[in-house]
Motif scaffolding. Structure first.
Motif, PDB file in Angstrom:
ATOM      1  N   ARG A 114       0.795  -1.217   0.000  1.00  0.00           N
ATOM      2  CA  ARG A 114       0.000   0.000   0.000  1.00  0.00           C
ATOM      3  C   ARG A 114       0.831   1.274   0.000  1.00  0.00           C
ATOM      4  O   ARG A 114       0.469   2.253  -0.650  1.00  0.00           O
ATOM      5  CB  ARG A 114      -0.938   0.005   1.198  1.00  0.00           C
ATOM      6  CG  ARG A 114      -1.915  -1.149   1.207  1.00  0.00           C
ATOM      7  CD  ARG A 114      -2.720  -1.171   2.478  1.00  0.00           C
ATOM      8  NE  ARG A 114      -3.551  -2.366   2.556  1.00  0.00           N
ATOM      9  CZ  ARG A 114      -4.335  -2.671   3.564  1.00  0.00           C
ATOM     10  NH1 ARG A 114      -4.406  -1.866   4.611  1.00  0.00           N
ATOM     11  NH2 ARG A 114      -5.049  -3.783   3.542  1.00  0.00           N
ATOM     12  N   SER A 115       1.929   1.250   0.713  1.00  0.00           N
ATOM     13  CA  SER A 115       2.777   2.432   0.801  1.00  0.00           C
ATOM     14  C   SER A 115       3.728   2.563  -0.376  1.00  0.00           C
ATOM     15  O   SER A 115       4.293   3.639  -0.600  1.00  0.00           O
ATOM     16  CB  SER A 115       3.583   2.406   2.095  1.00  0.00           C
ATOM     17  OG  SER A 115       4.553   1.380   2.072  1.00  0.00           O
ATOM     18  N   GLY A 116       3.917   1.482  -1.107  1.00  0.00           N
ATOM     19  CA  GLY A 116       4.864   1.483  -2.200  1.00  0.00           C
ATOM     20  C   GLY A 116       6.284   1.188  -1.774  1.00  0.00           C
ATOM     21  O   GLY A 116       7.188   1.178  -2.612  1.00  0.00           O
ATOM     22  N   GLY A 117       6.482   0.916  -0.496  1.00  0.00           N
ATOM     23  CA  GLY A 117       7.813   0.702   0.021  1.00  0.00           C
ATOM     24  C   GLY A 117       8.325  -0.714  -0.084  1.00  0.00           C
ATOM     25  O   GLY A 117       9.492  -0.965   0.223  1.00  0.00           O
ATOM     26  N   SER A 118       7.481  -1.627  -0.496  1.00  0.00           N
ATOM     27  CA  SER A 118       7.876  -3.020  -0.600  1.00  0.00           C
ATOM     28  C   SER A 118       7.326  -3.605  -1.892  1.00  0.00           C
ATOM     29  O   SER A 118       6.152  -3.421  -2.213  1.00  0.00           O
ATOM     30  CB  SER A 118       7.362  -3.811   0.600  1.00  0.00           C
ATOM     31  OG  SER A 118       7.729  -5.172   0.513  1.00  0.00           O
ATOM     32  N   THR A 119       8.178  -4.302  -2.611  1.00  0.00           N
ATOM     33  CA  THR A 119       7.771  -4.938  -3.862  1.00  0.00           C
ATOM     34  C   THR A 119       8.210  -6.384  -3.872  1.00  0.00           C
ATOM     35  O   THR A 119       9.143  -6.775  -3.169  1.00  0.00           O
ATOM     36  CB  THR A 119       8.362  -4.224  -5.078  1.00  0.00           C
ATOM     37  OG1 THR A 119       9.794  -4.225  -4.984  1.00  0.00           O
ATOM     38  CG2 THR A 119       7.874  -2.782  -5.148  1.00  0.00           C
TER      39      THR A 119
END
Length: 122
Positions: free
Chosen positions: A53-58
């Protein structure tokens, strides 16, 4: 309800690059984790990439690591998949999906787009 619309697919030569996009509407985009999946003719839908959701983990399927990049722009309610060095076997309909967690399992996603065709010629 969340509506997802993919775009950016097309025909590319092997080794080429393409960026597909997924535009979301309805509920706040930032509330969802997003995933990309693909489905080739006669094959099961397979996981490609996911972002939290935050874009900090892929996360990525092993087959695309180092070549594909998933990203999101919450201001534009859009998630992207940058695909580099494409291979013919990656010809498929590419789908984006929204869910609570960045899972690699299709059944864990609640909402799906209609897909965009990516064709990689030899």
């Amino acid at each position: 309800q969340v509506q997802l619309v993919e775009s950016g697919g097309g025909l590319v030569q092997a080794g080429g690059s393409l960026r597909v996009s997924c535009a979301a509407s309805g509920r706040p985009f930032s509330w969802y984790a997003m995933g990309w999946f693909r489905q080739a003719p006669g094959k099961e839908r397979e996981f490609v990439a996911a972002i939290n959701r935050s874009g900090g983990s892929t996360s990525y399927a092993d087959s695309v690591k180092g070549r594909f990049t998933i990203s999101r722009d919450d201001a534009k309610n859009t998630v992207y998949l940058q695909m580099n060095n494409l291979k013919p076997e990656e010809t498929a309909v590419y789908y984006c999906a929204a869910g609570l967690n960045p899972s690699g399992t299709p059944g864990d996603y609640r909402y799906w787009g209609q897909g965009t065709q990516v064709t990689v010629s030899p």
